[in-house]
Design an enzyme around this catalytic site. Structure first.
Site, mmCIF file in Angstrom:
data_model
loop_
_atom_site.group_PDB
_atom_site.id
_atom_site.type_symbol
_atom_site.label_atom_id
_atom_site.label_comp_id
_atom_site.label_asym_id
_atom_site.label_seq_id
_atom_site.Cartn_x
_atom_site.Cartn_y
_atom_site.Cartn_z
ATOM 1 N N ASP A 172 12.424 1.725 -7.991
ATOM 2 C CA ASP A 172 11.788 2.360 -9.140
ATOM 3 C C ASP A 172 12.527 3.681 -9.277
ATOM 4 O O ASP A 172 12.339 4.585 -8.461
ATOM 5 C CB ASP A 172 10.298 2.608 -8.886
ATOM 6 C CG ASP A 172 9.642 3.198 -10.123
ATOM 7 O OD1 ASP A 172 10.227 4.107 -10.732
ATOM 8 O OD2 ASP A 172 8.540 2.751 -10.486
ATOM 9 N N HIS A 173 13.391 3.782 -10.273
ATOM 10 C CA HIS A 173 14.321 4.926 -10.249
ATOM 11 C C HIS A 173 13.583 6.259 -10.400
ATOM 12 O O HIS A 173 14.126 7.296 -10.076
ATOM 13 C CB HIS A 173 15.451 4.751 -11.263
ATOM 14 C CG HIS A 173 15.087 5.053 -12.681
ATOM 15 N ND1 HIS A 173 14.374 4.188 -13.465
ATOM 16 C CD2 HIS A 173 15.335 6.130 -13.459
ATOM 17 C CE1 HIS A 173 14.221 4.719 -14.663
ATOM 18 N NE2 HIS A 173 14.788 5.909 -14.697
ATOM 19 N N ASP A 219 6.858 -1.985 -19.033
ATOM 20 C CA ASP A 219 8.166 -1.346 -18.859
ATOM 21 C C ASP A 219 8.043 0.016 -18.177
ATOM 22 O O ASP A 219 8.932 0.415 -17.431
ATOM 23 C CB ASP A 219 8.819 -1.189 -20.250
ATOM 24 C CG ASP A 219 10.233 -0.639 -20.183
ATOM 25 O OD1 ASP A 219 11.042 -1.198 -19.414
ATOM 26 O OD2 ASP A 219 10.525 0.352 -20.882
ATOM 27 N N HIS A 225 6.789 3.250 -13.332
ATOM 28 C CA HIS A 225 7.109 4.675 -13.255
ATOM 29 C C HIS A 225 5.857 5.570 -13.299
ATOM 30 O O HIS A 225 5.679 6.448 -12.456
ATOM 31 C CB HIS A 225 8.044 5.091 -14.389
ATOM 32 C CG HIS A 225 9.283 4.243 -14.494
ATOM 33 N ND1 HIS A 225 9.931 3.729 -13.393
ATOM 34 C CD2 HIS A 225 10.004 3.821 -15.567
ATOM 35 C CE1 HIS A 225 10.994 3.035 -13.797
ATOM 36 N NE2 HIS A 225 11.056 3.069 -15.108
HETATM 37 C C1 BG6 Z 1 13.495 2.286 -17.673
HETATM 38 C C2 BG6 Z 1 12.881 1.597 -18.849
HETATM 39 O O1 BG6 Z 1 12.954 1.769 -16.477
HETATM 40 O O2 BG6 Z 1 13.233 3.673 -17.735
HETATM 41 C C3 BG6 Z 1 13.420 2.190 -20.142
HETATM 42 O O3 BG6 Z 1 13.170 0.206 -18.817
HETATM 43 C C4 BG6 Z 1 13.248 3.685 -20.150
HETATM 44 O O4 BG6 Z 1 12.761 1.611 -21.264
HETATM 45 C C5 BG6 Z 1 13.781 4.309 -18.863
HETATM 46 O O5 BG6 Z 1 13.949 4.205 -21.276
HETATM 47 C C6 BG6 Z 1 13.457 5.784 -18.809
HETATM 48 O O6 BG6 Z 1 14.137 6.369 -17.733
HETATM 49 P P1 BG6 Z 1 14.544 7.894 -17.735
HETATM 50 O O7 BG6 Z 1 15.169 8.095 -16.398
HETATM 51 O O8 BG6 Z 1 15.488 8.086 -18.876
HETATM 52 O O9 BG6 Z 1 13.280 8.666 -17.930
#
Ligand code: BG6
Length: 476
Positions: free
Chosen positions: A171-172, A229, A234
């Protein structure tokens, strides 16, 4: 500090995520001198490329997604680490060749940057063809299922061939610096934790706003929507880090045990406490046009109120919202404290509740809003001022140039540290909480509320807080 020697195989190496995030992140770590001389990165995908063509494509990806580094003197050395193998996830072509290329006695990691429907095939072939050694690590990208049943099936597939201790579910958001900082702020300071409960906190609000739409990703997104998503993974992780009890140690299972307890304590959400939105047409096309589905009922925005049924959080609502095509790209968590129990100042003095605002992006930092006396001879007037800590200012160039989440997470895989990865039971618990909300939408006939692009979402999301006598912070 250098990581141990490794062979990292990226399945889906020519795909969008690999080009946009994974390979540029690896290049940055290489340029920072973190990789030992022999460490190798093997791209694997279906297209019949040779090493030279793959290297050229990676150089192009870095030029596109990390332009300042495109001319870096470190680039040729990085490209030399790369090789390519054409492989068929659903067949046997390429697998013996991959097995022959893997070195023994180094860290082996396999990054599945492919559709989850291929996870099972790849895991099985890694085992059948003896590609992966006993300690190999598997990295699984999202989406990790689309509901509880599919997530369970994915978990079962992976654990058939690999132990939980070998599985790294990404989960980035957990790799973002400020998100990790949440744990540092809470558990490395005496200042906040004594106040971190229902006695002193009125509510928590979490906003993850994006300006982008879904053009180009419609096929995936229209089957997912903002709830799957963004919220299931997140935002849920952010809730966990805010709400969890102190783990006994900063150790993978200790941290994940505490997060799991939070998810299990979530109360079911009443339909009236959830708002769905879908962006209308503005200067750019509408959501329905972006996904080429005029009847789509998929949400590009969600706002909801959740409650955590435990002692610490009894009666403290958490308001969450996230959406595409909003007015700013801005993510933050605001912990809003209660008013003092008794005010010694006149009502006219202008009192406001303290807030601790943790900014995830952009302009990462922490901002504590406190009341002081307005300077001047005009009597006791109060004014809110920020105790503002911008990481860029406080930490100098390192604060301004924060590593991308993927840099941290990939090096953690090589180091064998699972603290910032989701455990199978965590993912399943999150789906178990989300599923009934999505089911109630699918069983109903209501459509998401339309909202203007460049706004802060549908009015109903504002009403969600207004009716509790509260308001969202402005998105900026
Ligand atoms: C991803 C989603 O996991 O996270 C995207 O699939 C989203 O839809 C993105 O835009 C958002 O990541 P960040 O790091 O730009 O906040």
């Amino acid at each position: 500090i250098q990581v141990d020697d490794f062979d990292l195989v990226i399945f889906g190496a020519t795909g969008d995520l690999a080009r946009r995030k994974i390979l540029p992140a690896l290049f940055r770590r290489h340029a920072a001198g973190q990789f030992p001389p022999d460490a190798r990165i093997i791209g694997a995908a279906r297209s019949p490329l040779d090493d030279a063509a793959f290297r050229k494509d990676v150089a192009a990806a870095i030029a596109e997604f990390d332009p300042p580094r495109a001319q870096s003197p470190e680039l040729p050395g990085f490209l030399e680490r790369l090789s390519y193998i054409a492989i068929d996830a659903g067949g046997d072509a390429g697998w013996p060749d991959l097995a022959a290329r893997m070195r023994k006695g180094v860290v082996q990691a396999f990054y599945l940057s492919v559709a989850p429907s291929l996870f099972g095939d790849i895991a099985r072939r890694l085992a059948d063809h003896s590609v992966a050694g006993a300690d190999a690590r598997i990295v699984a990208e999202k989406p990790f299922g689309r509901d509880l049943d599919t997530a369970r099936a994915l978990n079962r597939t992976l654990v058939r061939h690999f132990a939980e201790a070998q599985i790294y579910r990404i989960d980035h958001y957990l790799g973002k610096e400020t998100v990790q900082n949440l744990m540092a702020v809470r558990f490395a300071n005496m200042l906040f934790e004594p106040l971190w409960n229902a006695l002193y906190i009125d509510h928590v609000q979490i906003t993850v706003a994006e300006t982008v739409g879904v053009a180009g990703r419609g096929a995936y997104y229209d089957h997912a929507g903002a709830m799957r998503d963004m919220v299931q993974n997140h935002l849920m992780q952010l809730v966990c880090l805010i709400a969890m009890e102190p783990p006994w140690h900063f150790d993978p299972d200790a941290v994940r045990d505490e997060k799991l307890k939070v998810i299990r304590a979530l109360e079911p959400v009443a339909p009236a406490d959830v708002v769905r939105g879908q962006y209308a047409a503005g200067a750019a096309p509408s959501y329905a046009q972006d996904v080429d589905n005029p009847h789509s009922r998929t949400e590009s925005f969600v706002a909801l109120k959740l409650r955590i049924a435990n002692w610490r959080w009894q009666g403290v609502p958490f308001y969450l919202r996230t959406g595409k095509r909003l007015l700013e790209r801005s993510s933050e968590i605001a912990v809003v404290f209660r008013e003092p129990p008794h005010s010694i100042f006149d009502d006219s003095a202008g009192h406001k509740a303290n807030q601790l605002v943790i900014r995830l992006q952009p302009n990462e930092g922490i901002n504590l809003k406190v009341m002081i006396k307005e300077p001047g001879p005009g009597g006791m007037r109060l004014v809110e001022v920020p105790l503002d800590m911008s990481f860029a200012e406080a930490l100098g160039p390192e604060g301004a140039d924060m590593p991308d989440a993927y840099e941290r997470l990939i090096t953690d895989v090589i180091r064998g540290n699972q603290t910032l990865f989701m455990r199978g039971d965590e993912v399943e618990a999150a789906w178990a909480w989300i599923d009934p909300i999505i089911a109630s939408w699918e069983n109903g006939s209501a459509r998401p509320e339309p909202y203007q692009p460049g706004s802060s979402g549908p009015d109903e999301a504002l009403a969600l807080m207004h009716r509790d006598g509260r308001r969202w912070r402005e998105i900026r």
